[in-house]
Design a protein around this motif. Sequence first.
Motif, PDB file in Angstrom:
ATOM      1  N   ARG A  90      -1.781   4.628  -8.293  1.00 40.90           N
ATOM      2  CA  ARG A  90      -2.579   4.430  -9.667  1.00 40.90           C
ATOM      3  C   ARG A  90      -1.692   4.095  -9.907  1.00 40.90           C
ATOM      4  O   ARG A  90      -1.148   2.579 -10.512  1.00 40.90           O
ATOM      5  N   ALA A  91      -0.475   4.988 -10.459  1.00 40.10           N
ATOM      6  CA  ALA A  91       1.151   4.465 -11.343  1.00 40.10           C
ATOM      7  C   ALA A  91       1.854   3.251 -11.183  1.00 40.10           C
ATOM      8  O   ALA A  91       2.383   2.549 -11.717  1.00 40.10           O
ATOM      9  N   LEU A  92       1.351   3.349  -9.918  1.00 45.44           N
ATOM     10  CA  LEU A  92       2.180   1.866  -9.367  1.00 45.44           C
ATOM     11  C   LEU A  92       1.376   1.133  -8.852  1.00 45.44           C
ATOM     12  O   LEU A  92       2.011  -0.090  -8.563  1.00 45.44           O
ATOM     13  N   GLY A  93       0.276   0.919  -9.382  1.00 50.91           N
ATOM     14  CA  GLY A  93      -0.141  -0.267  -9.035  1.00 50.91           C
ATOM     15  C   GLY A  93      -0.847  -0.999  -8.057  1.00 50.91           C
ATOM     16  O   GLY A  93      -0.492  -2.174  -7.496  1.00 50.91           O
ATOM     17  N   VAL A  94      -0.540   0.615  -6.993  1.00 46.52           N
ATOM     18  CA  VAL A  94      -0.733  -0.518  -5.801  1.00 46.52           C
ATOM     19  C   VAL A  94      -2.585  -0.397  -5.331  1.00 46.52           C
ATOM     20  O   VAL A  94      -3.856   0.147  -6.244  1.00 46.52           O
ATOM     21  N   PRO A  95      -2.784  -0.965  -4.529  1.00 43.13           N
ATOM     22  CA  PRO A  95      -4.471  -1.848  -4.585  1.00 43.13           C
ATOM     23  C   PRO A  95      -5.348  -0.498  -3.137  1.00 43.13           C
ATOM     24  O   PRO A  95      -6.058  -0.346  -3.211  1.00 43.13           O
ATOM     25  N   ALA A  96      -4.473   0.029  -2.190  1.00 39.65           N
ATOM     26  CA  ALA A  96      -5.095   1.426  -2.030  1.00 39.65           C
ATOM     27  C   ALA A  96      -4.025   2.290  -1.894  1.00 39.65           C
ATOM     28  O   ALA A  96      -2.810   1.848  -1.586  1.00 39.65           O
ATOM     29  N   LEU A  97      -4.621   3.322  -1.066  1.00 39.91           N
ATOM     30  CA  LEU A  97      -3.971   4.213  -0.804  1.00 39.91           C
ATOM     31  C   LEU A  97      -4.550   4.740   1.042  1.00 39.91           C
ATOM     32  O   LEU A  97      -5.310   4.770   1.320  1.00 39.91           O
ATOM     33  N   VAL A  98      -3.725   5.166   1.655  1.00 41.09           N
ATOM     34  CA  VAL A  98      -4.102   5.620   2.953  1.00 41.09           C
ATOM     35  C   VAL A  98      -3.779   6.391   3.215  1.00 41.09           C
ATOM     36  O   VAL A  98      -2.427   7.189   3.125  1.00 41.09           O
ATOM     37  N   LEU A  99      -3.630   6.898   4.760  1.00 38.32           N
ATOM     38  CA  LEU A  99      -3.470   8.323   4.984  1.00 38.32           C
ATOM     39  C   LEU A  99      -4.075   8.058   6.750  1.00 38.32           C
ATOM     40  O   LEU A  99      -5.069   7.506   7.625  1.00 38.32           O
ATOM     41  N   SER A 100      -3.505   9.029   7.369  1.00 38.71           N
ATOM     42  CA  SER A 100      -3.312   9.470   8.941  1.00 38.71           C
ATOM     43  C   SER A 100      -3.962  10.881   9.067  1.00 38.71           C
ATOM     44  O   SER A 100      -3.287  11.925   8.900  1.00 38.71           O
TER      45      SER A 100
ATOM     46  N   GLU B  24       0.875  -1.183  -0.440  1.00 37.14           N
ATOM     47  CA  GLU B  24       0.124   0.249  -0.036  1.00 37.14           C
ATOM     48  C   GLU B  24       0.776   1.485  -0.129  1.00 37.14           C
ATOM     49  O   GLU B  24       1.662   1.365   0.696  1.00 37.14           O
ATOM     50  N   ALA B  25       0.466   2.355  -0.579  1.00 39.01           N
ATOM     51  CA  ALA B  25       0.848   3.518  -0.730  1.00 39.01           C
ATOM     52  C   ALA B  25       0.496   4.235   0.695  1.00 39.01           C
ATOM     53  O   ALA B  25      -0.781   3.973   1.169  1.00 39.01           O
ATOM     54  N   GLU B  26       0.784   5.266   1.058  1.00 40.25           N
ATOM     55  CA  GLU B  26       0.078   6.610   1.963  1.00 40.25           C
ATOM     56  C   GLU B  26       1.098   7.406   1.921  1.00 40.25           C
ATOM     57  O   GLU B  26       1.890   7.868   1.188  1.00 40.25           O
ATOM     58  N   PHE B  27      -0.091   8.375   2.501  1.00 39.29           N
ATOM     59  CA  PHE B  27       0.371  10.336   2.608  1.00 39.29           C
ATOM     60  C   PHE B  27       0.630  10.647   3.950  1.00 39.29           C
ATOM     61  O   PHE B  27      -0.254  10.144   4.016  1.00 39.29           O
ATOM     62  N   ARG B  28       1.745  11.895   3.560  1.00 35.48           N
ATOM     63  CA  ARG B  28       1.231  12.469   5.505  1.00 35.48           C
ATOM     64  C   ARG B  28       1.308  13.869   4.839  1.00 35.48           C
ATOM     65  O   ARG B  28       1.793  14.393   4.235  1.00 35.48           O
ATOM     66  N   MET B  29       1.277  14.842   5.820  1.00 37.48           N
ATOM     67  CA  MET B  29       1.594  16.153   6.216  1.00 37.48           C
ATOM     68  C   MET B  29       1.081  16.577   5.228  1.00 37.48           C
ATOM     69  O   MET B  29       1.640  17.530   5.010  1.00 37.48           O
ATOM     70  N   LEU B  30       0.246  16.655   4.719  1.00 34.59           N
ATOM     71  CA  LEU B  30      -0.599  17.260   3.728  1.00 34.59           C
ATOM     72  C   LEU B  30      -0.567  18.594   4.425  1.00 34.59           C
ATOM     73  O   LEU B  30      -1.188  19.340   5.530  1.00 34.59           O
ATOM     74  N   ALA B  31      -0.500  20.051   3.543  1.00 31.25           N
ATOM     75  CA  ALA B  31      -0.244  21.069   4.154  1.00 31.25           C
ATOM     76  C   ALA B  31      -0.582  21.944   3.562  1.00 31.25           C
ATOM     77  O   ALA B  31      -0.014  22.339   2.064  1.00 31.25           O
ATOM     78  N   VAL B  32      -1.203  23.162   3.747  1.00 33.02           N
ATOM     79  CA  VAL B  32      -1.487  24.582   2.791  1.00 33.02           C
ATOM     80  C   VAL B  32      -1.251  25.745   3.120  1.00 33.02           C
ATOM     81  O   VAL B  32      -2.050  25.972   4.405  1.00 33.02           O
ATOM     82  N   ALA B  33      -0.860  26.542   2.627  1.00 34.62           N
ATOM     83  CA  ALA B  33      -0.391  27.992   3.277  1.00 34.62           C
ATOM     84  C   ALA B  33      -1.603  28.432   3.501  1.00 34.62           C
ATOM     85  O   ALA B  33      -2.380  28.729   2.628  1.00 34.62           O
ATOM     86  N   SER B  34      -1.904  29.021   4.921  1.00 38.00           N
ATOM     87  CA  SER B  34      -2.813  29.802   5.022  1.00 38.00           C
ATOM     88  C   SER B  34      -3.512  30.174   4.111  1.00 38.00           C
ATOM     89  O   SER B  34      -4.970  30.637   3.488  1.00 38.00           O
ATOM     90  N   ALA B  35      -2.918  31.086   2.786  1.00 37.31           N
ATOM     91  CA  ALA B  35      -3.516  32.269   2.125  1.00 37.31           C
ATOM     92  C   ALA B  35      -4.151  31.318   1.179  1.00 37.31           C
ATOM     93  O   ALA B  35      -4.559  32.902   0.391  1.00 37.31           O
ATOM     94  N   ALA B  36      -3.845  30.247   1.056  1.00 38.51           N
ATOM     95  CA  ALA B  36      -4.590  29.556  -0.320  1.00 38.51           C
ATOM     96  C   ALA B  36      -4.862  28.514   0.006  1.00 38.51           C
ATOM     97  O   ALA B  36      -5.919  27.809  -0.795  1.00 38.51           O
ATOM     98  N   ARG B  37      -6.256  28.310   1.196  1.00 42.73           N
ATOM     99  CA  ARG B  37      -6.645  27.634   1.418  1.00 42.73           C
ATOM    100  C   ARG B  37      -7.973  27.567   0.675  1.00 42.73           C
ATOM    101  O   ARG B  37      -8.460  28.910   1.205  1.00 42.73           O
ATOM    102  N   GLY B  38      -8.917  26.663   0.575  1.00 46.24           N
ATOM    103  CA  GLY B  38      -9.842  27.200   0.240  1.00 46.24           C
ATOM    104  C   GLY B  38     -10.019  27.266  -1.108  1.00 46.24           C
ATOM    105  O   GLY B  38     -11.262  27.457  -1.959  1.00 46.24           O
ATOM    106  N   LYS B  39      -9.068  27.118  -1.595  1.00 44.33           N
ATOM    107  CA  LYS B  39      -8.362  27.328  -3.591  1.00 44.33           C
ATOM    108  C   LYS B  39      -8.558  25.853  -3.806  1.00 44.33           C
ATOM    109  O   LYS B  39      -7.606  26.356  -5.632  1.00 44.33           O
TER     110      LYS B  39
END
Length: 164
Positions: free
Chosen positions: A114-124, A84-99
């Motif tokens: 999807r390009a890697l062909g993994v069955p799932a993407l997970v996150l916390s 499985e793949a995972e993503f972490r530490m998603l962050a958006v600058a305050s001025a760019a939020r909601g866009k």
Amino acid sequence: MDIEIRAALPAEYAELGEITGQAYTGDGLLDLNEDDHYLNVLRDVAGRAGHGEVIVAARDGEVLGGVTFAAPGSPLADIAGPGEAEFRMLAVASAARGKGVGEALVRACVDRARALGVPALVLSTQPAMLGAQRLYGRLGFVRTPELDWSPIPALRLLTYRLEL
């Protein structure tokens, strides 16, 4: 908004580190008395880039946000199972939020998985990250409470999974 999604450049690591740190501290997601170590981890984009793929959203050369994509087997993965793949530490600058910046970054992670062909993407995510949780639900991620975990005793993280 015209948003460019691409790999972070080394010259952008410090700026993205500050955006990431500010996203967590500015939203009250870190108690700096207890989590100074994690703030340093959030700011260490160069360290993450050595073990995963750091993706940025930019417009006219300005970094608007970023996310770390952990391919299967990456030491950055916290909850990903075998393959499985995972993503972490998603962050958006305050001025760019909601866009649409956060959504564009999550979609980039979905495309990469999807390009890697993994069955799932997970996150916390933290319980207080309600906007992020709405985004994940809108994109088809499903809660996986059986994988919820606590990196420190006072913090319970919620988990999500997208079948690919």
